[in-house]
Design a protein around this motif. Structure first.
Motif, PDB file in Angstrom:
ATOM      1  N   SER A 134      12.798   0.453  41.594  1.00  0.00           N
ATOM      2  CA  SER A 134      13.841   1.473  41.418  1.00  0.00           C
ATOM      3  C   SER A 134      13.298   2.891  41.574  1.00  0.00           C
ATOM      4  O   SER A 134      14.067   3.818  41.830  1.00  0.00           O
ATOM      5  CB  SER A 134      14.510   1.326  40.050  1.00  0.00           C
ATOM      6  OG  SER A 134      13.598   1.603  39.002  1.00  0.00           O
TER       7      SER A 134
ATOM      8  N   VAL B 198      17.959   7.462  37.568  1.00  0.00           N
ATOM      9  CA  VAL B 198      18.311   6.126  38.065  1.00  0.00           C
ATOM     10  C   VAL B 198      19.143   5.383  37.021  1.00  0.00           C
ATOM     11  O   VAL B 198      20.158   4.751  37.342  1.00  0.00           O
ATOM     12  CB  VAL B 198      17.036   5.336  38.422  1.00  0.00           C
ATOM     13  CG1 VAL B 198      17.360   3.856  38.639  1.00  0.00           C
ATOM     14  CG2 VAL B 198      16.386   5.919  39.670  1.00  0.00           C
TER      15      VAL B 198
ATOM     16  N   ASN C 225      23.163   4.333  37.583  1.00  0.00           N
ATOM     17  CA  ASN C 225      23.555   2.933  37.471  1.00  0.00           C
ATOM     18  C   ASN C 225      24.555   2.717  36.340  1.00  0.00           C
ATOM     19  O   ASN C 225      25.470   1.898  36.460  1.00  0.00           O
ATOM     20  CB  ASN C 225      22.321   2.055  37.257  1.00  0.00           C
ATOM     21  CG  ASN C 225      21.648   1.668  38.552  1.00  0.00           C
ATOM     22  OD1 ASN C 225      21.948   0.636  39.141  1.00  0.00           O
ATOM     23  ND2 ASN C 225      20.744   2.523  39.023  1.00  0.00           N
TER      24      ASN C 225
ATOM     25  N   LYS D 291      21.133  -5.254  33.611  1.00  0.00           N
ATOM     26  CA  LYS D 291      20.364  -4.409  34.535  1.00  0.00           C
ATOM     27  C   LYS D 291      20.336  -2.969  34.048  1.00  0.00           C
ATOM     28  O   LYS D 291      19.287  -2.311  34.069  1.00  0.00           O
ATOM     29  CB  LYS D 291      20.940  -4.472  35.949  1.00  0.00           C
ATOM     30  CG  LYS D 291      20.112  -3.644  36.928  1.00  0.00           C
ATOM     31  CD  LYS D 291      20.646  -3.672  38.332  1.00  0.00           C
ATOM     32  CE  LYS D 291      19.783  -2.806  39.235  1.00  0.00           C
ATOM     33  NZ  LYS D 291      20.309  -2.755  40.621  1.00  0.00           N
TER      34      LYS D 291
ATOM     35  N   LEU E 269      16.973  -0.809  33.004  1.00  0.00           N
ATOM     36  CA  LEU E 269      16.645   0.501  33.574  1.00  0.00           C
ATOM     37  C   LEU E 269      16.517   1.560  32.480  1.00  0.00           C
ATOM     38  O   LEU E 269      15.635   2.421  32.537  1.00  0.00           O
ATOM     39  CB  LEU E 269      17.715   0.914  34.588  1.00  0.00           C
ATOM     40  CG  LEU E 269      17.748   0.137  35.896  1.00  0.00           C
ATOM     41  CD1 LEU E 269      19.010   0.473  36.686  1.00  0.00           C
ATOM     42  CD2 LEU E 269      16.504   0.426  36.739  1.00  0.00           C
TER      43      LEU E 269
END
Length: 199
Positions: A54, A76, A80, A178, A182
């Motif tokens: 990522s 990031v 997301n 996910k 992150l």
């Protein structure tokens, strides 16, 4: 009057191509160093493979800066989470949801929206952080990112148990997991930046 000397142009072309080639060669180690820095830093996170994939695309921005690495990881995670928030809103309006699924989706939409706000606050603080108020601002950032991670976990809790099954559960959990991973990685890199600065 004689025309241009072809030997002169050939020599100039060789010099130009050599300088371009040496310039490209000089840039490669910098990117390589940056990618290695990202890989090494990501090894200290809970999800190192996801961390590297990522963030490696942002190697030119990150270079070898712990601060820029933390900012990129936070960005990031925020992007997301924003996308996932929109997906959760759309799923919450799906037809045929059971009362329990509808309630879980409403809670999840709220939790993910809170997560977006907390990550946005963290990002704004990270871009303004300075040495004079580093500890105070870093404390705020760490608190917000931790809260965002808790919100993600709370969303998935609503879909636990055998009574919640099927495509909706797998879709929600897949996306939220996910985002949580992150966010967890971002928090680890933020903590790493904090310790580097203080050390």
């Amino acid at each position: 009057m004689e025309g241009p000397n072809p030997i002169y142009f050939f020599t100039a072309l060789v010099i130009l191509l050599s300088s371009i080639s040496s310039g490209a060669g000089a840039a490669r180690p910098q990117k390589g160093n940056s990618e290695e820095f990202i890989r090494t830093s990501c090894s200290n996170t809970t999800y190192p493979k996801l961390c590297y994939t990522s963030l490696s695309t942002h190697a030119n921005f990150i270079q070898t800066s712990p601060k820029l690495l933390a900012r990129a990881a936070l960005s990031v995670a925020l992007n997301n989470t924003r996308f996932t928030s929109a997906v959760m809103i759309r799923l919450s309006h799906s037809h045929g949801l059971s009362p329990r699924e509808a309630a879980a989706m409403r809670d999840c939409v709220e939790e993910v929206a809170d997560s977006v706000d907390e990550l946005r606050n963290s990002m704004a603080e990270m871009t303004q952080i300075k040495g004079t108020n580093f500890d105070l601002m870093m404390g705020d950032i760490q608190t917000w990112v931790s809260a965002a991670l808790t919100d993600d976990d709370t969303c998935t809790d609503g879909f636990s148990g055998s009574a919640m099954a099927g495509k909706l559960k797998s879709t929600v959990r897949g996306r939220i997991v996910k985002v949580a991973q992150l966010t967890s990685n971002a928090l680890a890199l933020i903590n790493g930046y904090a310790s580097t600065f203080r050390g």
